[in-house]
Design a protein around this motif. Structure first.
Motif, PDB file in Angstrom:
ATOM      1  N   TRP A 131       0.833  -1.206   0.000  1.00  0.00           N
ATOM      2  CA  TRP A 131       0.000   0.000   0.000  1.00  0.00           C
ATOM      3  C   TRP A 131       0.868   1.257   0.000  1.00  0.00           C
ATOM      4  CZ3 TRP A 131      -0.378   4.173   3.252  1.00  0.00           C
ATOM      5  CH2 TRP A 131      -1.476   5.013   3.053  1.00  0.00           C
ATOM      6  N   PHE A 132       1.930   1.256   0.819  1.00  0.00           N
ATOM      7  CA  PHE A 132       2.801   2.429   0.917  1.00  0.00           C
ATOM      8  C   PHE A 132       3.466   2.720  -0.424  1.00  0.00           C
ATOM      9  CE2 PHE A 132       6.697   4.691   2.056  1.00  0.00           C
ATOM     10  CZ  PHE A 132       6.181   5.664   2.903  1.00  0.00           C
ATOM     11  N   ARG A 133       3.994   1.681  -1.066  1.00  0.00           N
ATOM     12  CA  ARG A 133       4.634   1.857  -2.374  1.00  0.00           C
ATOM     13  C   ARG A 133       3.628   2.340  -3.416  1.00  0.00           C
ATOM     14  NH1 ARG A 133       8.155  -3.439  -2.132  1.00  0.00           N
ATOM     15  NH2 ARG A 133      10.061  -2.542  -1.313  1.00  0.00           N
ATOM     16  N   GLU A 134       2.414   1.830  -3.346  1.00  0.00           N
ATOM     17  CA  GLU A 134       1.371   2.260  -4.272  1.00  0.00           C
ATOM     18  C   GLU A 134       1.130   3.762  -4.133  1.00  0.00           C
ATOM     19  OE1 GLU A 134      -3.202   1.345  -4.039  1.00  0.00           O
ATOM     20  OE2 GLU A 134      -2.117  -0.419  -4.792  1.00  0.00           O
ATOM     21  N   LYS A 135       1.080   4.242  -2.905  1.00  0.00           N
ATOM     22  CA  LYS A 135       0.857   5.673  -2.672  1.00  0.00           C
ATOM     23  C   LYS A 135       2.064   6.509  -3.113  1.00  0.00           C
ATOM     24  CE  LYS A 135      -3.098   4.692  -1.241  1.00  0.00           C
ATOM     25  NZ  LYS A 135      -4.097   4.609  -2.297  1.00  0.00           N
ATOM     26  N   LEU A 136       3.264   5.949  -3.003  1.00  0.00           N
ATOM     27  CA  LEU A 136       4.442   6.642  -3.529  1.00  0.00           C
ATOM     28  C   LEU A 136       4.325   6.807  -5.042  1.00  0.00           C
ATOM     29  CD1 LEU A 136       7.442   5.022  -1.608  1.00  0.00           C
ATOM     30  CD2 LEU A 136       6.760   7.412  -1.526  1.00  0.00           C
ATOM     31  N   GLN A 137       3.905   5.747  -5.717  1.00  0.00           N
ATOM     32  CA  GLN A 137       3.760   5.793  -7.165  1.00  0.00           C
ATOM     33  C   GLN A 137       2.649   6.747  -7.590  1.00  0.00           C
ATOM     34  OE1 GLN A 137       3.238   1.682  -8.160  1.00  0.00           O
ATOM     35  NE2 GLN A 137       5.436   1.284  -8.209  1.00  0.00           N
ATOM     36  N   GLU A 138       1.630   6.866  -6.777  1.00  0.00           N
ATOM     37  CA  GLU A 138       0.519   7.780  -7.075  1.00  0.00           C
ATOM     38  C   GLU A 138       0.850   9.221  -6.655  1.00  0.00           C
ATOM     39  OE1 GLU A 138      -2.821   6.141  -5.005  1.00  0.00           O
ATOM     40  OE2 GLU A 138      -2.909   4.374  -6.289  1.00  0.00           O
ATOM     41  N   TYR A 139       2.033   9.439  -6.102  1.00  0.00           N
ATOM     42  CA  TYR A 139       2.492  10.753  -5.629  1.00  0.00           C
ATOM     43  C   TYR A 139       1.615  11.315  -4.514  1.00  0.00           C
ATOM     44  CZ  TYR A 139       5.396  10.440  -9.753  1.00  0.00           C
ATOM     45  OH  TYR A 139       6.292  10.007 -10.687  1.00  0.00           O
ATOM     46  N   LEU A 140       1.001  10.430  -3.723  1.00  0.00           N
ATOM     47  CA  LEU A 140       0.245  10.869  -2.557  1.00  0.00           C
ATOM     48  C   LEU A 140       1.130  10.900  -1.312  1.00  0.00           C
ATOM     49  CD1 LEU A 140      -3.091   8.959  -3.164  1.00  0.00           C
ATOM     50  CD2 LEU A 140      -2.564  11.356  -3.652  1.00  0.00           C
ATOM     51  N   ILE A 141       2.254  10.196  -1.370  1.00  0.00           N
ATOM     52  CA  ILE A 141       3.265  10.226  -0.317  1.00  0.00           C
ATOM     53  C   ILE A 141       4.596  10.477  -0.993  1.00  0.00           C
ATOM     54  CG2 ILE A 141       4.493   8.905   1.462  1.00  0.00           C
ATOM     55  CD1 ILE A 141       1.980   7.235   1.846  1.00  0.00           C
ATOM     56  N   SER A 142       5.399  11.360  -0.415  1.00  0.00           N
ATOM     57  CA  SER A 142       6.753  11.578  -0.932  1.00  0.00           C
ATOM     58  C   SER A 142       7.747  11.280   0.180  1.00  0.00           C
ATOM     59  CB  SER A 142       6.931  13.007  -1.436  1.00  0.00           C
ATOM     60  OG  SER A 142       6.917  13.925  -0.371  1.00  0.00           O
ATOM     61  N   MET A 143       8.887  10.742  -0.193  1.00  0.00           N
ATOM     62  CA  MET A 143       9.946  10.419   0.765  1.00  0.00           C
ATOM     63  C   MET A 143      11.081  11.420   0.578  1.00  0.00           C
ATOM     64  SD  MET A 143       9.180   7.480   2.421  1.00  0.00           S
ATOM     65  CE  MET A 143      10.731   6.778   2.899  1.00  0.00           C
ATOM     66  N   LYS A 144      11.531  12.004   1.652  1.00  0.00           N
ATOM     67  CA  LYS A 144      12.643  12.952   1.636  1.00  0.00           C
ATOM     68  C   LYS A 144      13.709  12.488   2.613  1.00  0.00           C
ATOM     69  CE  LYS A 144      10.391  16.027  -0.850  1.00  0.00           C
ATOM     70  NZ  LYS A 144      10.483  15.972  -2.254  1.00  0.00           N
ATOM     71  N   HIS A 145      14.970  12.619   2.218  1.00  0.00           N
ATOM     72  CA  HIS A 145      16.072  12.279   3.119  1.00  0.00           C
ATOM     73  C   HIS A 145      16.383  13.486   3.992  1.00  0.00           C
ATOM     74  CE1 HIS A 145      20.286  11.822   4.372  1.00  0.00           C
ATOM     75  NE2 HIS A 145      19.870  10.597   4.608  1.00  0.00           N
ATOM     76  N   VAL A 146      16.548  13.246   5.266  1.00  0.00           N
ATOM     77  CA  VAL A 146      17.004  14.279   6.194  1.00  0.00           C
ATOM     78  C   VAL A 146      18.176  13.708   6.979  1.00  0.00           C
ATOM     79  CG1 VAL A 146      14.782  15.438   6.465  1.00  0.00           C
ATOM     80  CG2 VAL A 146      15.373  13.594   8.003  1.00  0.00           C
ATOM     81  N   THR A 147      19.047  14.574   7.427  1.00  0.00           N
ATOM     82  CA  THR A 147      20.170  14.121   8.239  1.00  0.00           C
ATOM     83  C   THR A 147      19.656  13.700   9.614  1.00  0.00           C
ATOM     84  OG1 THR A 147      20.604  16.333   9.093  1.00  0.00           O
ATOM     85  CG2 THR A 147      21.759  15.706   7.074  1.00  0.00           C
ATOM     86  N   THR A 148      20.417  12.884  10.285  1.00  0.00           N
ATOM     87  CA  THR A 148      20.017  12.414  11.612  1.00  0.00           C
ATOM     88  C   THR A 148      19.813  13.583  12.570  1.00  0.00           C
ATOM     89  OG1 THR A 148      21.155  10.334  11.260  1.00  0.00           O
ATOM     90  CG2 THR A 148      20.711  10.932  13.535  1.00  0.00           C
ATOM     91  N   THR A 149      20.638  14.616  12.450  1.00  0.00           N
ATOM     92  CA  THR A 149      20.495  15.759  13.366  1.00  0.00           C
ATOM     93  C   THR A 149      19.202  16.537  13.131  1.00  0.00           C
ATOM     94  OG1 THR A 149      21.793  17.151  11.866  1.00  0.00           O
ATOM     95  CG2 THR A 149      22.980  16.068  13.666  1.00  0.00           C
TER      96      THR A 149
END
Length: 85
Positions: A41-59
């Protein structure tokens, strides 16, 4: 009635989690194969651009205040990121 779609931004400091979330199901490894069903489900929403993943530093990872034991200084820094004080 009309629908309103909101894009949810997930900020992740774990490079492996980012790769796993953004990889197609056929690219999983034997160690991650059990994630395919659970996170389909999560991957499906990523493909539909309803969820986006962003990298942030640990700090800059705000969620650490809820998931890790922090020193007073680290706690104060995370609290400032969340609340501004």
């Amino acid at each position: 009635a009309s629908c309103i779609f909101v894009v949810i931004e997930s900020r992740e400091d774990n490079e492996g989690a980012l790769r796993l979330a953004n990889s197609p199901p056929e690219k999983v490894t034997p160690q991650s194969k059990h994630f395919v069903i659970k996170y389909h489900w999560f991957r499906e929403k990523l493909q539909e651009y309803l969820i986006s993943m962003k990298h942030v530093t640990t700090t800059m990872q705000k969620a650490d205040i809820f998931t890790k034991g922090l020193s007073k200084a680290e706690f104060a820094a995370k609290r400032f990121l969340l609340t501004g004080w």
